[in-house]
Motif scaffolding. Structure first.
Motif, PDB file in Angstrom:
ATOM      1  N   VAL A 197      38.671 -24.513  12.959  1.00 53.93           N
ATOM      2  CA  VAL A 197      37.767 -25.802  12.285  1.00 53.93           C
ATOM      3  C   VAL A 197      37.763 -26.565  13.091  1.00 53.93           C
ATOM      4  N   GLU A 198      38.650 -26.446  14.365  1.00 57.18           N
ATOM      5  CA  GLU A 198      38.591 -27.233  15.512  1.00 57.18           C
ATOM      6  C   GLU A 198      37.303 -26.205  16.649  1.00 57.18           C
ATOM      7  N   ARG A 199      36.722 -25.196  16.910  1.00 63.08           N
ATOM      8  CA  ARG A 199      35.699 -24.708  16.876  1.00 63.08           C
ATOM      9  C   ARG A 199      34.420 -25.069  16.394  1.00 63.08           C
ATOM     10  N   LEU A 200      34.796 -24.982  14.478  1.00 68.24           N
ATOM     11  CA  LEU A 200      33.279 -25.593  13.747  1.00 68.24           C
ATOM     12  C   LEU A 200      33.126 -26.529  14.782  1.00 68.24           C
ATOM     13  N   LEU A 201      34.134 -27.726  14.219  1.00 65.44           N
ATOM     14  CA  LEU A 201      33.485 -29.051  14.563  1.00 65.44           C
ATOM     15  C   LEU A 201      32.646 -28.958  15.745  1.00 65.44           C
ATOM     16  N   ARG A 202      33.439 -28.365  17.104  1.00 68.73           N
ATOM     17  CA  ARG A 202      33.184 -28.736  18.473  1.00 68.73           C
ATOM     18  C   ARG A 202      31.261 -27.935  18.099  1.00 68.73           C
ATOM     19  N   GLN A 203      31.476 -26.743  17.771  1.00 69.13           N
ATOM     20  CA  GLN A 203      29.712 -26.141  17.606  1.00 69.13           C
ATOM     21  C   GLN A 203      28.873 -27.036  16.702  1.00 69.13           C
ATOM     22  N   ALA A 204      29.365 -28.247  15.755  1.00 71.83           N
ATOM     23  CA  ALA A 204      28.488 -28.617  15.008  1.00 71.83           C
ATOM     24  C   ALA A 204      28.119 -29.813  16.047  1.00 71.83           C
ATOM     25  N   LEU A 205      29.078 -30.434  16.415  1.00 72.31           N
ATOM     26  CA  LEU A 205      28.917 -32.027  18.008  1.00 72.31           C
ATOM     27  C   LEU A 205      28.147 -31.325  19.088  1.00 72.31           C
ATOM     28  N   ARG A 206      28.292 -30.363  18.956  1.00 73.37           N
ATOM     29  CA  ARG A 206      27.426 -29.967  20.741  1.00 73.37           C
ATOM     30  C   ARG A 206      26.069 -30.245  20.886  1.00 73.37           C
ATOM     31  N   ARG A 207      25.265 -30.894  20.189  1.00 71.92           N
ATOM     32  CA  ARG A 207      23.819 -31.219  19.929  1.00 71.92           C
ATOM     33  C   ARG A 207      23.708 -32.963  19.977  1.00 71.92           C
ATOM     34  N   SER A 226      26.458 -34.998  21.181  1.00 68.68           N
ATOM     35  CA  SER A 226      27.653 -35.357  22.382  1.00 68.68           C
ATOM     36  C   SER A 226      27.782 -34.636  22.736  1.00 68.68           C
ATOM     37  N   GLN A 227      27.663 -35.767  23.749  1.00 71.56           N
ATOM     38  CA  GLN A 227      28.252 -34.589  25.649  1.00 71.56           C
ATOM     39  C   GLN A 227      29.202 -34.117  25.517  1.00 71.56           C
ATOM     40  N   ASN A 228      29.595 -32.748  25.454  1.00 74.69           N
ATOM     41  CA  ASN A 228      31.266 -31.684  26.064  1.00 74.69           C
ATOM     42  C   ASN A 228      32.018 -32.619  25.271  1.00 74.69           C
ATOM     43  N   PRO A 229      32.266 -32.453  23.392  1.00 70.44           N
ATOM     44  CA  PRO A 229      32.963 -33.086  22.427  1.00 70.44           C
ATOM     45  C   PRO A 229      33.936 -32.290  23.025  1.00 70.44           C
ATOM     46  N   GLN A 230      34.847 -32.442  22.533  1.00 68.61           N
ATOM     47  CA  GLN A 230      37.011 -31.412  22.207  1.00 68.61           C
ATOM     48  C   GLN A 230      37.313 -31.665  20.895  1.00 68.61           C
ATOM     49  N   VAL A 231      38.056 -30.844  20.281  1.00 69.80           N
ATOM     50  CA  VAL A 231      37.840 -31.910  19.005  1.00 69.80           C
ATOM     51  C   VAL A 231      39.684 -30.747  19.213  1.00 69.80           C
ATOM     52  N   LEU A 232      40.024 -31.626  18.632  1.00 72.97           N
ATOM     53  CA  LEU A 232      41.517 -31.321  18.032  1.00 72.97           C
ATOM     54  C   LEU A 232      42.399 -31.749  16.386  1.00 72.97           C
ATOM     55  N   VAL A 233      42.497 -30.765  15.842  1.00 71.88           N
ATOM     56  CA  VAL A 233      43.133 -30.169  13.970  1.00 71.88           C
ATOM     57  C   VAL A 233      44.377 -29.842  14.044  1.00 71.88           C
ATOM     58  N   SER A 234      45.001 -30.984  13.574  1.00 71.28           N
ATOM     59  CA  SER A 234      46.524 -30.966  13.276  1.00 71.28           C
ATOM     60  C   SER A 234      46.811 -31.296  11.440  1.00 71.28           C
ATOM     61  N   ILE A 235      47.907 -30.843  10.905  1.00 74.35           N
ATOM     62  CA  ILE A 235      47.931 -30.865   9.494  1.00 74.35           C
ATOM     63  C   ILE A 235      49.222 -32.222   9.252  1.00 74.35           C
ATOM     64  N   ARG A 236      48.751 -33.123   8.778  1.00 74.46           N
ATOM     65  CA  ARG A 236      49.597 -33.391   8.575  1.00 74.46           C
ATOM     66  C   ARG A 236      50.436 -33.789   7.255  1.00 74.46           C
ATOM     67  N   GLU A 237      49.525 -32.847   6.362  1.00 75.28           N
ATOM     68  CA  GLU A 237      50.630 -32.850   5.484  1.00 75.28           C
ATOM     69  C   GLU A 237      50.104 -31.379   4.836  1.00 75.28           C
ATOM     70  N   GLY A 238      50.708 -29.884   4.760  1.00 68.31           N
ATOM     71  CA  GLY A 238      50.205 -28.795   4.161  1.00 68.31           C
ATOM     72  C   GLY A 238      50.891 -28.444   2.761  1.00 68.31           C
ATOM     73  N   LEU A 239      49.867 -29.028   1.482  1.00 73.24           N
ATOM     74  CA  LEU A 239      50.367 -28.904   0.483  1.00 73.24           C
ATOM     75  C   LEU A 239      50.275 -27.344  -0.098  1.00 73.24           C
ATOM     76  N   THR A 240      49.436 -26.971   0.571  1.00 71.92           N
ATOM     77  CA  THR A 240      48.843 -25.264   0.231  1.00 71.92           C
ATOM     78  C   THR A 240      50.219 -24.788   0.652  1.00 71.92           C
ATOM     79  N   ASN A 241      50.913 -25.041   2.164  1.00 73.87           N
ATOM     80  CA  ASN A 241      52.567 -23.988   1.766  1.00 73.87           C
ATOM     81  C   ASN A 241      53.055 -24.707   1.886  1.00 73.87           C
TER      82      ASN A 241
END
Length: 383
Positions: free
Chosen positions: A157-167, A169-184
Protein backbone atom coordinates in the motif's frame (compact mmCIF):
# COMPACT_ATOMS: atom_id res chain seq x y z
CA UNK A 1 -58.26 -63.65 92.04
CA UNK A 2 -59.33 -61.46 89.14
CA UNK A 3 -56.06 -59.52 89.38
CA UNK A 4 -53.97 -62.69 89.17
CA UNK A 5 -55.84 -63.84 86.01
CA UNK A 6 -55.24 -60.48 84.40
CA UNK A 7 -51.51 -60.66 85.12
CA UNK A 8 -51.36 -64.21 83.79
CA UNK A 9 -53.14 -63.19 80.60
CA UNK A 10 -50.74 -60.28 80.07
CA UNK A 11 -47.79 -62.53 80.59
CA UNK A 12 -49.06 -65.01 77.99
CA UNK A 13 -49.57 -62.18 75.53
CA UNK A 14 -46.04 -60.96 76.12
CA UNK A 15 -44.71 -64.45 75.40
CA UNK A 16 -46.95 -64.85 72.35
CA UNK A 17 -46.13 -61.44 70.76
CA UNK A 18 -42.39 -62.13 70.20
CA UNK A 19 -43.28 -65.35 68.42
CA UNK A 20 -45.62 -63.47 66.10
CA UNK A 21 -43.05 -60.79 65.43
CA UNK A 22 -40.38 -63.39 64.61
CA UNK A 23 -42.74 -64.95 62.10
CA UNK A 24 -43.47 -61.59 60.47
CA UNK A 25 -39.82 -60.53 60.33
CA UNK A 26 -38.65 -63.84 58.88
CA UNK A 27 -41.36 -63.73 56.22
CA UNK A 28 -40.31 -60.19 55.27
CA UNK A 29 -36.55 -60.66 54.99
CA UNK A 30 -36.69 -59.71 51.34
CA UNK A 31 -38.02 -56.29 52.29
CA UNK A 32 -35.07 -55.46 54.54
CA UNK A 33 -33.43 -52.22 53.29
CA UNK A 34 -30.23 -52.67 51.28
CA UNK A 35 -27.59 -50.29 49.95
CA UNK A 36 -27.57 -52.10 46.61
CA UNK A 37 -26.77 -55.41 44.92
CA UNK A 38 -23.84 -57.60 45.87
CA UNK A 39 -20.84 -58.11 43.63
CA UNK A 40 -22.09 -61.55 42.58
CA UNK A 41 -25.47 -60.10 41.60
CA UNK A 42 -23.85 -57.40 39.46
CA UNK A 43 -21.62 -59.89 37.65
CA UNK A 44 -24.48 -62.30 36.99
CA UNK A 45 -26.76 -59.54 35.66
CA UNK A 46 -24.06 -58.21 33.32
CA UNK A 47 -23.34 -61.69 31.98
CA UNK A 48 -27.06 -62.30 31.47
CA UNK A 49 -27.34 -58.86 29.78
CA UNK A 50 -31.01 -58.53 30.60
CA UNK A 51 -30.84 -54.79 29.89
CA UNK A 52 -29.64 -55.33 26.29
CA UNK A 53 -27.25 -52.39 26.64
CA UNK A 54 -24.23 -54.38 25.55
CA UNK A 55 -22.42 -53.92 28.87
CA UNK A 56 -18.88 -55.27 29.09
CA UNK A 57 -17.41 -56.48 32.38
CA UNK A 58 -13.63 -56.17 32.69
CA UNK A 59 -11.86 -57.82 35.60
CA UNK A 60 -8.83 -55.66 36.42
CA UNK A 61 -6.21 -58.12 37.69
CA UNK A 62 -3.02 -56.89 35.99
CA UNK A 63 -1.56 -53.81 34.34
CA UNK A 64 -2.67 -55.20 30.96
CA UNK A 65 -6.29 -54.86 32.07
CA UNK A 66 -6.01 -51.12 32.73
CA UNK A 67 -7.74 -48.93 30.12
CA UNK A 68 -5.41 -47.11 27.76
CA UNK A 69 -5.82 -43.36 27.87
CA UNK A 70 -7.22 -42.41 24.49
CA UNK A 71 -5.37 -39.69 22.66
CA UNK A 72 -7.71 -36.85 21.67
CA UNK A 73 -8.50 -36.95 17.97
CA UNK A 74 -7.98 -33.96 15.72
CA UNK A 75 -10.85 -31.60 16.36
CA UNK A 76 -10.59 -29.48 13.24
CA UNK A 77 -10.15 -30.47 9.61
CA UNK A 78 -6.57 -31.11 8.60
CA UNK A 79 -7.13 -29.31 5.29
CA UNK A 80 -8.36 -26.11 6.96
CA UNK A 81 -7.05 -23.04 5.13
CA UNK A 82 -6.51 -20.23 7.62
CA UNK A 83 -7.17 -16.61 6.81
CA UNK A 84 -4.22 -14.58 5.47
CA UNK A 85 -1.31 -13.69 7.73
CA UNK A 86 -1.28 -10.56 9.86
CA UNK A 87 0.54 -8.39 7.31
CA UNK A 88 -2.38 -8.55 4.86
CA UNK A 89 -5.20 -6.02 5.10
CA UNK A 90 -8.90 -6.70 5.02
CA UNK A 91 -12.33 -5.16 5.55
CA UNK A 92 -12.72 -3.49 8.94
CA UNK A 93 -9.02 -2.74 9.47
CA UNK A 94 -8.15 0.80 10.52
CA UNK A 95 -4.97 2.32 9.03
CA UNK A 96 -2.73 5.18 10.07
CA UNK A 97 -1.22 6.93 7.02
CA UNK A 98 1.55 9.55 7.17
CA UNK A 99 2.72 11.34 4.00
CA UNK A 100 6.09 13.11 3.94
CA UNK A 101 6.76 15.79 1.34
CA UNK A 102 9.65 18.08 0.53
CA UNK A 103 9.81 21.21 -1.53
CA UNK A 104 6.48 22.08 -3.08
CA UNK A 105 3.87 20.33 -0.94
CA UNK A 106 0.45 19.01 -1.85
CA UNK A 107 -1.03 18.77 1.61
CA UNK A 108 0.50 21.96 3.04
CA UNK A 109 3.07 22.41 5.78
CA UNK A 110 1.66 21.07 9.03
CA UNK A 111 4.73 19.93 10.93
CA UNK A 112 8.44 19.50 10.55
CA UNK A 113 10.11 16.13 10.18
CA UNK A 114 13.09 15.38 12.37
CA UNK A 115 15.91 13.33 10.93
CA UNK A 116 18.79 12.21 13.17
CA UNK A 117 18.05 14.97 15.68
CA UNK A 118 18.18 17.80 13.11
CA UNK A 119 15.08 19.61 11.95
CA UNK A 120 14.63 19.70 8.19
CA UNK A 121 12.29 22.58 7.39
CA UNK A 122 12.02 21.46 3.78
CA UNK A 123 10.39 18.14 4.75
CA UNK A 124 6.76 18.19 5.85
CA UNK A 125 4.68 15.38 7.35
CA UNK A 126 0.92 15.11 7.00
CA UNK A 127 -0.88 12.58 9.20
CA UNK A 128 -4.20 11.67 7.63
CA UNK A 129 -7.26 10.81 9.74
CA UNK A 130 -7.62 7.07 10.54
CA UNK A 131 -8.80 5.25 7.42
CA UNK A 132 -11.08 2.26 7.82
CA UNK A 133 -11.07 -0.34 5.07
CA UNK A 134 -14.61 -0.65 3.75
CA UNK A 135 -16.50 -3.81 2.92
CA UNK A 136 -15.39 -3.38 -0.67
CA UNK A 137 -11.75 -3.45 0.47
CA UNK A 138 -11.00 0.19 -0.41
CA UNK A 139 -9.95 3.37 1.42
CA UNK A 140 -10.33 6.99 0.29
CA UNK A 141 -7.21 9.21 0.12
CA UNK A 142 -7.37 12.97 -0.68
CA UNK A 143 -6.11 13.86 -4.18
CA UNK A 144 -6.02 10.16 -5.06
CA UNK A 145 -9.51 8.83 -4.48
CA UNK A 146 -10.42 5.23 -3.72
CA UNK A 147 -7.56 2.79 -3.38
CA UNK A 148 -8.17 -0.96 -3.13
CA UNK A 149 -6.00 -2.27 -0.28
CA UNK A 150 -7.71 -5.56 0.66
CA UNK A 151 -5.34 -8.49 0.33
CA UNK A 152 -2.27 -6.24 0.19
CA UNK A 153 0.46 -5.74 2.75
CA UNK A 154 1.23 -2.36 4.31
CA UNK A 155 4.44 -2.19 2.25
CA UNK A 156 2.47 -2.74 -0.97
CA UNK A 157 0.00 0.00 0.00
CA UNK A 158 2.92 2.38 0.69
CA UNK A 159 4.32 1.80 -2.82
CA UNK A 160 0.85 2.14 -4.35
CA UNK A 161 0.20 5.50 -2.66
CA UNK A 162 3.69 6.76 -3.43
CA UNK A 163 3.23 6.03 -7.13
CA UNK A 164 -0.20 7.71 -7.14
CA UNK A 165 1.28 10.89 -5.54
CA UNK A 166 4.45 11.03 -7.62
CA UNK A 167 3.03 13.33 -10.30
CA UNK A 168 1.19 15.47 -7.77
CA UNK A 169 3.83 15.99 -5.13
CA UNK A 170 7.59 16.40 -5.08
CA UNK A 171 9.36 13.24 -3.81
CA UNK A 172 6.50 11.95 -1.59
CA UNK A 173 7.18 9.29 1.05
CA UNK A 174 4.40 7.26 2.65
CA UNK A 175 4.22 5.25 5.88
CA UNK A 176 1.25 2.95 6.53
CA UNK A 177 0.61 1.16 9.81
CA UNK A 178 -2.30 -0.86 11.19
CA UNK A 179 -4.10 0.79 14.08
CA UNK A 180 -6.84 -1.84 14.45
CA UNK A 181 -6.32 -5.15 12.69
CA UNK A 182 -9.82 -6.61 12.84
CA UNK A 183 -9.05 -9.01 10.02
CA UNK A 184 -6.40 -10.68 12.15
CA UNK A 185 -8.30 -10.87 15.41
CA UNK A 186 -10.27 -13.36 17.47
CA UNK A 187 -13.20 -13.00 19.83
CA UNK A 188 -12.57 -14.38 23.31
CA UNK A 189 -15.14 -14.46 26.11
CA UNK A 190 -16.19 -16.28 29.23
CA UNK A 191 -14.13 -16.56 32.40
CA UNK A 192 -11.17 -14.46 31.32
CA UNK A 193 -9.96 -11.17 32.79
CA UNK A 194 -10.42 -9.11 29.59
CA UNK A 195 -13.03 -10.58 27.25
CA UNK A 196 -13.57 -9.01 23.85
CA UNK A 197 -11.80 -8.71 20.51
CA UNK A 198 -8.11 -9.59 20.57
CA UNK A 199 -5.74 -8.71 17.75
CA UNK A 200 -3.18 -11.44 17.07
CA UNK A 201 0.29 -9.90 17.23
CA UNK A 202 2.02 -12.52 15.08
CA UNK A 203 -0.76 -14.85 13.87
CA UNK A 204 1.19 -17.76 15.35
CA UNK A 205 -0.44 -17.69 18.78
CA UNK A 206 -1.80 -20.82 20.46
CA UNK A 207 -4.77 -21.20 22.80
CA UNK A 208 -2.64 -20.67 25.90
CA UNK A 209 -1.09 -17.57 24.31
CA UNK A 210 -4.47 -16.03 23.56
CA UNK A 211 -5.78 -16.75 27.07
CA UNK A 212 -2.68 -15.11 28.54
CA UNK A 213 -3.08 -12.07 26.26
CA UNK A 214 -6.69 -11.78 27.48
CA UNK A 215 -5.50 -11.51 31.07
CA UNK A 216 -5.70 -15.21 31.97
CA UNK A 217 -8.57 -17.34 33.22
CA UNK A 218 -10.50 -16.36 36.33
CA UNK A 219 -11.30 -19.84 37.65
CA UNK A 220 -9.33 -22.89 38.67
CA UNK A 221 -7.46 -24.46 35.77
CA UNK A 222 -8.82 -27.96 36.52
CA UNK A 223 -12.41 -26.73 36.08
CA UNK A 224 -11.92 -24.70 32.89
CA UNK A 225 -13.11 -25.86 29.47
CA UNK A 226 -11.98 -24.05 26.30
CA UNK A 227 -14.43 -24.01 23.39
CA UNK A 228 -13.30 -22.94 19.94
CA UNK A 229 -15.62 -22.21 17.03
CA UNK A 230 -13.90 -22.18 13.64
CA UNK A 231 -15.44 -22.13 10.20
CA UNK A 232 -18.54 -24.04 11.30
CA UNK A 233 -16.62 -26.56 13.39
CA UNK A 234 -16.54 -26.73 17.19
CA UNK A 235 -13.78 -28.02 19.43
CA UNK A 236 -13.51 -28.48 23.19
CA UNK A 237 -10.29 -28.65 25.18
CA UNK A 238 -9.56 -28.98 28.88
CA UNK A 239 -7.35 -26.11 29.99
CA UNK A 240 -5.45 -28.45 32.30
CA UNK A 241 -4.71 -30.74 29.32
CA UNK A 242 -3.51 -27.81 27.22
CA UNK A 243 -1.09 -26.63 29.88
CA UNK A 244 0.21 -30.10 30.80
CA UNK A 245 0.50 -31.38 27.19
CA UNK A 246 2.03 -28.74 24.88
CA UNK A 247 1.22 -30.85 21.82
CA UNK A 248 -2.50 -30.27 22.51
CA UNK A 249 -2.05 -26.49 22.59
CA UNK A 250 -3.57 -25.91 19.15
CA UNK A 251 -2.82 -22.87 17.04
CA UNK A 252 -5.37 -20.08 16.90
CA UNK A 253 -6.36 -18.54 13.57
CA UNK A 254 -8.01 -15.18 12.80
CA UNK A 255 -11.81 -15.18 13.04
CA UNK A 256 -11.81 -17.92 15.71
CA UNK A 257 -14.35 -17.49 18.50
CA UNK A 258 -13.05 -18.72 21.85
CA UNK A 259 -15.02 -19.21 25.07
CA UNK A 260 -13.62 -20.12 28.47
CA UNK A 261 -16.35 -21.76 30.57
CA UNK A 262 -16.30 -23.24 34.05
CA UNK A 263 -17.28 -26.91 33.83
CA UNK A 264 -15.96 -28.90 36.82
CA UNK A 265 -15.69 -32.67 36.55
CA UNK A 266 -17.07 -35.07 39.14
CA UNK A 267 -17.80 -38.73 39.85
CA UNK A 268 -20.64 -40.31 41.83
CA UNK A 269 -20.24 -42.73 44.73
CA UNK A 270 -23.03 -45.24 45.37
CA UNK A 271 -23.59 -48.47 47.24
CA UNK A 272 -22.09 -49.48 50.55
CA UNK A 273 -19.36 -46.86 50.65
CA UNK A 274 -18.44 -44.71 53.60
CA UNK A 275 -20.76 -42.08 52.15
CA UNK A 276 -22.77 -41.81 48.94
CA UNK A 277 -22.32 -38.48 47.22
CA UNK A 278 -21.17 -36.64 44.14
CA UNK A 279 -17.47 -35.85 44.47
CA UNK A 280 -15.85 -33.05 42.43
CA UNK A 281 -12.35 -33.61 41.09
CA UNK A 282 -9.97 -32.01 43.62
CA UNK A 283 -7.15 -32.00 41.05
CA UNK A 284 -6.82 -32.30 37.28
CA UNK A 285 -6.57 -36.10 37.56
CA UNK A 286 -7.93 -38.47 40.20
CA UNK A 287 -6.95 -42.14 40.51
CA UNK A 288 -9.32 -44.86 41.68
CA UNK A 289 -7.33 -45.19 44.91
CA UNK A 290 -7.89 -41.49 45.59
CA UNK A 291 -11.57 -41.76 44.65
CA UNK A 292 -12.09 -44.60 47.13
CA UNK A 293 -10.37 -42.60 49.84
CA UNK A 294 -12.45 -39.50 49.06
CA UNK A 295 -15.65 -41.55 49.38
CA UNK A 296 -14.68 -42.95 52.77
CA UNK A 297 -13.79 -46.42 51.50
CA UNK A 298 -15.92 -49.51 51.90
CA UNK A 299 -18.34 -49.37 54.82
CA UNK A 300 -16.98 -51.92 57.35
CA UNK A 301 -20.52 -52.89 58.43
CA UNK A 302 -22.17 -53.16 55.00
CA UNK A 303 -19.62 -52.98 52.18
CA UNK A 304 -17.66 -55.69 50.41
CA UNK A 305 -14.09 -54.60 49.45
CA UNK A 306 -14.00 -57.46 46.95
CA UNK A 307 -16.78 -55.77 44.96
CA UNK A 308 -15.46 -52.38 43.81
CA UNK A 309 -16.92 -51.39 40.43
CA UNK A 310 -16.46 -48.40 38.12
CA UNK A 311 -19.30 -47.82 35.63
CA UNK A 312 -18.25 -45.83 32.57
CA UNK A 313 -19.30 -45.01 29.01
CA UNK A 314 -16.33 -45.48 26.67
CA UNK A 315 -16.30 -43.69 23.32
CA UNK A 316 -14.91 -45.81 20.50
CA UNK A 317 -13.03 -44.80 17.36
CA UNK A 318 -16.36 -44.62 15.51
CA UNK A 319 -17.67 -42.07 18.03
CA UNK A 320 -20.20 -44.48 19.59
CA UNK A 321 -20.38 -44.91 23.35
CA UNK A 322 -20.44 -48.37 24.92
CA UNK A 323 -21.02 -49.11 28.64
CA UNK A 324 -18.08 -50.75 30.42
CA UNK A 325 -17.87 -51.93 34.04
CA UNK A 326 -14.44 -52.35 35.64
CA UNK A 327 -14.19 -54.70 38.64
CA UNK A 328 -11.51 -54.50 41.35
CA UNK A 329 -11.04 -56.98 44.20
CA UNK A 330 -9.48 -54.83 46.91
CA UNK A 331 -8.81 -57.92 49.05
CA UNK A 332 -5.87 -58.53 46.70
CA UNK A 333 -2.82 -56.43 47.44
CA UNK A 334 -2.04 -55.93 43.74
CA UNK A 335 -5.36 -54.10 43.30
CA UNK A 336 -4.10 -51.23 45.44
CA UNK A 337 -1.23 -50.69 43.01
CA UNK A 338 -3.49 -51.03 39.98
CA UNK A 339 -5.95 -48.55 41.51
CA UNK A 340 -3.18 -45.93 41.47
CA UNK A 341 -2.86 -46.33 37.70
CA UNK A 342 -6.59 -46.35 36.99
CA UNK A 343 -7.81 -42.77 36.51
CA UNK A 344 -11.38 -41.59 36.90
CA UNK A 345 -13.15 -39.70 34.14
CA UNK A 346 -16.00 -37.22 34.25
CA UNK A 347 -19.38 -38.70 35.28
CA UNK A 348 -17.94 -42.08 36.33
CA UNK A 349 -19.95 -44.06 38.90
CA UNK A 350 -17.95 -45.69 41.69
CA UNK A 351 -19.99 -48.48 43.27
CA UNK A 352 -19.13 -50.44 46.40
CA UNK A 353 -20.98 -53.77 46.47
CA UNK A 354 -23.21 -54.81 49.32
CA UNK A 355 -21.72 -57.52 51.51
CA UNK A 356 -23.43 -60.92 51.40
CA UNK A 357 -23.57 -61.00 55.22
CA UNK A 358 -25.18 -57.59 55.30
CA UNK A 359 -28.80 -58.86 55.28
CA UNK A 360 -28.48 -61.18 58.32
CA UNK A 361 -26.69 -58.43 60.20
CA UNK A 362 -29.52 -56.02 59.48
CA UNK A 363 -32.06 -58.67 60.47
CA UNK A 364 -30.38 -59.12 63.84
CA UNK A 365 -30.35 -55.36 64.35
CA UNK A 366 -34.06 -55.07 63.48
CA UNK A 367 -35.02 -57.98 65.75
CA UNK A 368 -32.97 -56.49 68.58
CA UNK A 369 -34.65 -53.12 68.18
CA UNK A 370 -38.12 -54.71 68.15
CA UNK A 371 -37.69 -57.22 70.98
CA UNK A 372 -35.62 -55.23 73.46
CA UNK A 373 -38.67 -53.21 74.69
CA UNK A 374 -40.74 -56.41 74.86
CA UNK A 375 -38.11 -58.23 76.91
CA UNK A 376 -37.97 -55.28 79.26
CA UNK A 377 -41.75 -55.42 79.60
CA UNK A 378 -41.63 -59.16 80.28
CA UNK A 379 -39.02 -58.72 82.99
CA UNK A 380 -41.17 -56.01 84.58
CA UNK A 381 -44.25 -58.30 84.69
CA UNK A 382 -42.30 -61.08 86.39
CA UNK A 383 -41.87 -59.00 89.52
Amino acid sequence: MQLSKSILLSSSRVHLFPLCMVSLVLSGCAAIPSSGPTGAQIRSEIKADTSHLGISLLEVKSALDLPIAAEPSAVFSSNYTPTPSTDLLGAGDVLDIVIYESGITLFGRTSSATVEGNTDTSAKAERLPPSRVGDDGAINIPFIGEVNVAGRTTAEVERLLRQALRRKSQNPQVLVSIREGLTNSVIIGGDVARPGRLVLPTNRETLSDVIALAGGNRGEIKDMLVRVQRDGENGEFRLSDILSHPERDVRVFPADRISIVRMPRSFSVLGAAGRAEQVPFPTASVSLAEAIALSGGSNPNAGDPRAIFVFRFVRGADGKETPVVYHFNMMQSSSYLLAQRFFMTDKDVLYVGNAVANQPTKLVQIVSQLFLPLLSLQNATNF
